[in-house]
Motif scaffolding. Structure first.
Motif, PDB file in Angstrom:
ATOM      1  N   LEU A 129      -1.540   3.109   6.572  1.00  0.00           N
ATOM      2  CA  LEU A 129      -2.381   2.505   5.764  1.00  0.00           C
ATOM      3  C   LEU A 129      -3.216   3.509   5.181  1.00  0.00           C
ATOM      4  O   LEU A 129      -3.703   3.395   3.955  1.00  0.00           O
ATOM      5  CB  LEU A 129      -3.300   1.589   6.484  1.00  0.00           C
ATOM      6  CG  LEU A 129      -2.803   0.278   7.296  1.00  0.00           C
ATOM      7  CD1 LEU A 129      -3.885  -0.599   7.718  1.00  0.00           C
ATOM      8  CD2 LEU A 129      -2.170  -0.424   6.091  1.00  0.00           C
ATOM      9  N   MET A 177       4.182  -3.074   6.839  1.00  0.00           N
ATOM     10  CA  MET A 177       2.994  -3.895   6.460  1.00  0.00           C
ATOM     11  C   MET A 177       2.975  -5.407   6.202  1.00  0.00           C
ATOM     12  O   MET A 177       2.266  -6.140   6.498  1.00  0.00           O
ATOM     13  CB  MET A 177       2.688  -3.310   5.163  1.00  0.00           C
ATOM     14  CG  MET A 177       1.818  -1.908   5.414  1.00  0.00           C
ATOM     15  SD  MET A 177       2.213  -0.755   4.031  1.00  0.00           S
ATOM     16  CE  MET A 177       0.551  -1.193   3.135  1.00  0.00           C
ATOM     17  N   LEU A 183      -4.612  -4.060   8.185  1.00  0.00           N
ATOM     18  CA  LEU A 183      -4.199  -4.251   6.678  1.00  0.00           C
ATOM     19  C   LEU A 183      -4.948  -4.932   5.810  1.00  0.00           C
ATOM     20  O   LEU A 183      -5.099  -4.289   4.772  1.00  0.00           O
ATOM     21  CB  LEU A 183      -2.684  -5.013   6.831  1.00  0.00           C
ATOM     22  CG  LEU A 183      -2.022  -5.424   5.416  1.00  0.00           C
ATOM     23  CD1 LEU A 183      -1.759  -4.316   4.505  1.00  0.00           C
ATOM     24  CD2 LEU A 183      -1.039  -6.073   5.725  1.00  0.00           C
ATOM     25  N   THR A 190      -0.656  -5.843   0.701  1.00  0.00           N
ATOM     26  CA  THR A 190       0.132  -4.692   0.709  1.00  0.00           C
ATOM     27  C   THR A 190       0.084  -4.097  -0.746  1.00  0.00           C
ATOM     28  O   THR A 190       0.132  -2.961  -1.075  1.00  0.00           O
ATOM     29  CB  THR A 190       1.574  -4.840   1.124  1.00  0.00           C
ATOM     30  OG1 THR A 190       1.458  -5.586   2.555  1.00  0.00           O
ATOM     31  CG2 THR A 190       2.524  -3.808   1.140  1.00  0.00           C
TER      32      THR A 190
END
Ligand code: 5AD
Ligand code: FES
Length: 361
Positions: free
Chosen positions: A8, A21, A32, A265
């Motif tokens: 991350l 992810m 996330l 993401t």
């Protein structure tokens, strides 16, 4: 294996990182989401922009296998909203300081249709003293048409790639020249050349789609350097050919969760773009749009389609806001309140920061 927190913290992501992810559960999923929320606030700020969506016609020459308003669906009553109704919806957007409208329709390329969109763009500019931003979402067109609409005042265009995997694209569209993956790519290139802010996106949870496909979709968005993205869960529609593969689908809740992870993401992968909270999220979870805004999206598209036509613009089942008497439904008014922690960019175009950065490169 890399630690999830280390993934991350990166600025570049490999295909494997993206798959991790997209599969994040539990504490990883929470990490996330908070990384994406922080990145969003740091790069594009807390503002959410409203785009009034006017689905002005459901006439369509195409036969996409997933779409409820496909040409061959004889159950749909075809409509074209009158200019006055479309302009009234745009006036509503302007008076309520939405900043921008999106004109969306099925795909036609007749000269009547092209002229009509052109004249609507000019009239919307006129009624708002040039203040309303105009996004078009009217499908694949020629370079001349894109240029003409741009010259008349449209400055953004949405054209989803639906899937960046040509094989999957072929499975969800008829196999003929009128539904060509290459043509779609070419149109995205043309739109950029004409000077539009370009938005594209994909459907999430399609039959036959893998996590690898979705990771590739994200890398595709990065590679073609888009300014805006709208993507949401695929939702089956019983009057479409793709319905026969419904046994292959994840549950709606799983598609929803995957949709949120795609948004988060993408925010980490492309921090300065505009990301819409797709209506299809709201079709699965009434608070879906607000949830998407919390973890990375910064655009909401309240539906301003004249209420009489909404039931004939059913791209998928359970599309929200059908039974609203008012042209502006209560859900959207409430959305403003539910967007705690955000500010609404009233009266601002809210152009993609990425577009500005791209121009100054
Ligand atoms: N489920 C989810 N999204 C759909 N769209 C069309 N049909 C469906 C469906 N069944 C999306 C497509 C299109 C956008 C206008 O709506 O991605 O580009
Ligand atoms: Fe906004 Fe229905 S018009 S949620």
């Amino acid at each position: 294996m890399k630690k999830f927190d280390d993934i991350l913290a990166q600025l570049e992501f490999s295909r494997e990182d993206l798959i991790r992810m997209l599969e994040a559960e539990g504490a990883e999923r929470t990490a996330l989401f908070s990384a994406a929320a922080a990145r969003k606030e740091a790069v594009v700020g807390k503002k959410v922009y409203f785009r009034g969506l006017v689905e002005f016609s459901n006439e369509c020459s195409k036969d996409c296998l997933y779409c409820g308003i496909r040409h061959s669906n004889a159950k749909v009553v075809r409509y074209e909203a009158a200019d006055n109704d479309i302009l009234a919806a745009c006036r509503f957007a302007w008076e309520n300081k939405f900043g921008s409208v999106v004109l969306q329709s099925g795909e036609l390329a007749t000269s009547f249709f092209i002229d009509r969109v052109d004249s609507l763009v000019k009239k919307i500019k006129e009624l708002s003293n040039g203040e309303l931003g105009i996004t078009l979402s009217c499908g694949e067109q020629s370079r001349e048409t894109y240029q003409r609409w741009f010259a008349s005042g449209a400055h953004r265009y949405l054209l989803r790639i639906e899937s960046s995997n040509p094989e999957l694209y072929a499975k969800i569209h008829p196999n003929n020249d009128h539904h060509s993956f290459e043509k779609r790519l070419e149109c995205l290139r043309l739109l950029k050349e004409c000077g539009y802010q370009v938005g594209t996106g994909v459907m999430i949870g399609l039959p036959f789609q893998t996590m690898g496909d979705l990771a590739d979709d994200l890398l595709f968005l990065k590679r073609i350097d888009v300014d805006m993205v709208g993507m949401g869960p695929y939702i089956e529609h019983e009057d479409t050919p793709l319905y026969k593969h419904r046994d292959l689908l994840k549950t709606k809740q799983e598609r929803f969760d995957l949709g949120l992870r795609m948004v988060a993401t993408l925010r980490l992968l492309m921090p300065d773009i505009n990301i819409a909270a797709a209506t299809a999220l709201q079709a699965i979870d009434p608070a879906g749009r607000e949830k998407a805004v919390k973890i990375g999206a910064n655009i909401i598209m309240p539906n301003l389609t004249p209420s009489a036509f909404r039931k004939e613009y059913q791209l998928y089942e359970d599309k929200p806001c059908l039974d609203e008497d008012a042209d502006q439904c209560r859900n959207c008014l409430e959305a403003r309140i539910e967007l705690a922690g955000s500010e609404i960019g009233y009266g601002e175009w809210g152009d993609s920061k990425h577009f500005e950065n791209r121009r100054h490169d």
